[in-house]
Design a protein around this motif. Structure first.
Motif, PDB file in Angstrom:
ATOM      1  N   THR A 157      39.016   5.309 -14.107  1.00  0.00           N
ATOM      2  CA  THR A 157      39.268   3.886 -13.881  1.00  0.00           C
ATOM      3  C   THR A 157      40.315   3.405 -14.882  1.00  0.00           C
ATOM      4  OG1 THR A 157      37.607   3.178 -15.454  1.00  0.00           O
ATOM      5  CG2 THR A 157      36.873   3.480 -13.160  1.00  0.00           C
TER       6      THR A 157
ATOM      7  N   SER B 261      41.641  10.072 -11.260  1.00  0.00           N
ATOM      8  CA  SER B 261      40.218   9.860 -10.955  1.00  0.00           C
ATOM      9  C   SER B 261      39.528   8.945 -11.974  1.00  0.00           C
ATOM     10  CB  SER B 261      39.492  11.201 -10.901  1.00  0.00           C
ATOM     11  OG  SER B 261      39.611  11.831 -12.150  1.00  0.00           O
TER      12      SER B 261
ATOM     13  N   LYS C 213      40.255   2.955  -9.570  1.00  0.00           N
ATOM     14  CA  LYS C 213      40.747   4.279  -9.970  1.00  0.00           C
ATOM     15  C   LYS C 213      42.270   4.205 -10.109  1.00  0.00           C
ATOM     16  CE  LYS C 213      36.998   7.011  -9.758  1.00  0.00           C
ATOM     17  NZ  LYS C 213      36.050   6.591  -8.833  1.00  0.00           N
TER      18      LYS C 213
END
Ligand code: ATP
Length: 236
Positions: free
Chosen positions: A91, A89, A129
């Protein structure tokens, strides 16, 4: 730079690493190979403080046996895993920033994070993500997060696993640049002998935790004991 001396690790009756000794010099690309279950990943787990063991591991002259993993990371030893480990979840950029924030004693440096993003060719994907990345990009990211910790030694665990020949070339090129342009010492566990002979200057072969031979990669890969224990196993 890294001195492994008489290191043994037993899991109950099983001796996973059996009295291994070798030295990795500063600036070197050092290869480790051996059949499945030879003890390669266990050796990485010992160097990075995951398990207690018998023997000695010195980094830059200092004994690190018994140090917790986070302290070993901050001394400058980073590693990757066979299967890319990312936080799905987060980046790409945040994943590298976390490495820089928690893995290094130096102050958090956003400019360094940008530098790493460019170095591994993930700058354009920095806001994606990590769970959405393709396998090659996940591998690049895992290496990038390790680089975020500003390591002196980067230990790669089968970085080519599951990659096609074009991806292998990209990963090899990146590993060469990390060693030559960033001046980071590399240890690489790999099954592909062609990768090891091209990248490394010294190669250690182990089987059931025991050294079979260690030396110049071209000599090692033509050694009859290695051919018997490893190359005869269907690998090229
Ligand atoms: N935590 C553990 N508990 C018990 N046995 C273990 C543990 N970790 C590894 N082993 C055993 O130790 C031996 C060496 O395993 P290890 O994963 O280090 O081999 P490897 O050379 O990395 O193999 P591969 O190439 O398949 O990754 C194997 O017999 C394995 O089953």
């Amino acid at each position: 730079m890294l001195e492994i001396k008489n290191v043994t690790k037993k899991f109950g009756e099983l001796t996973a690493v059996n009295n291994l000794s070798f030295t990795v010099e500063k600036g070197q690309v050092f290869g480790i190979a051996g059949p499945n279950g030879a003890g390669k990943s266990t050796l990485y787990n010992l160097i990075t403080g995951l398990y207690p063991f018998e023997g000695s591991i010195k980094f830059e002259g200092k004994e690190i046996r018994g140090f917790p993993s986070h302290k070993i990371a901050k001394l400058g030893i980073a590693r990757t895993f066979q299967i890319p480990q990312t936080f799905p979840s987060l980046t790409v950029k945040k994943s590298i920033a976390i490495g820089n924030y928690f893995g290094s004693d130096a102050e958090f440096d956003p400019a360094y994070v940008d530098e790493i993003l460019k170095f591994v060719n993930l700058y354009d994907k920095q806001d994606e993500k990590t769970g959405q990345l393709k396998l090659l990009d996940k591998k690049m990211l895992m290496i990038a997060a390790a680089l975020g910790t500003r390591p002196k030694i980067l230990m790669l665990d089968e970085p080519m696993a599951g990659s096609n020949s074009k991806e292998i070339l990209s990963l090899m090129e990146l590993i060469k640049r990390i060693n030559q342009d960033m001046g980071i010492t590399i240890i690489i566990i790999e099954h592909f002998m062609k990768v090891l002979t091209e990248l490394t200057s010294k190669l250690l072969i182990i089987e059931t935790g025991t050294e079979i031979c260690c030396g110049d990669p071209n000599d090692v890969t033509s050694d009859s004991r290695v051919i018997e224990c490893y190359l005869g196993d269907g690998h090229d």
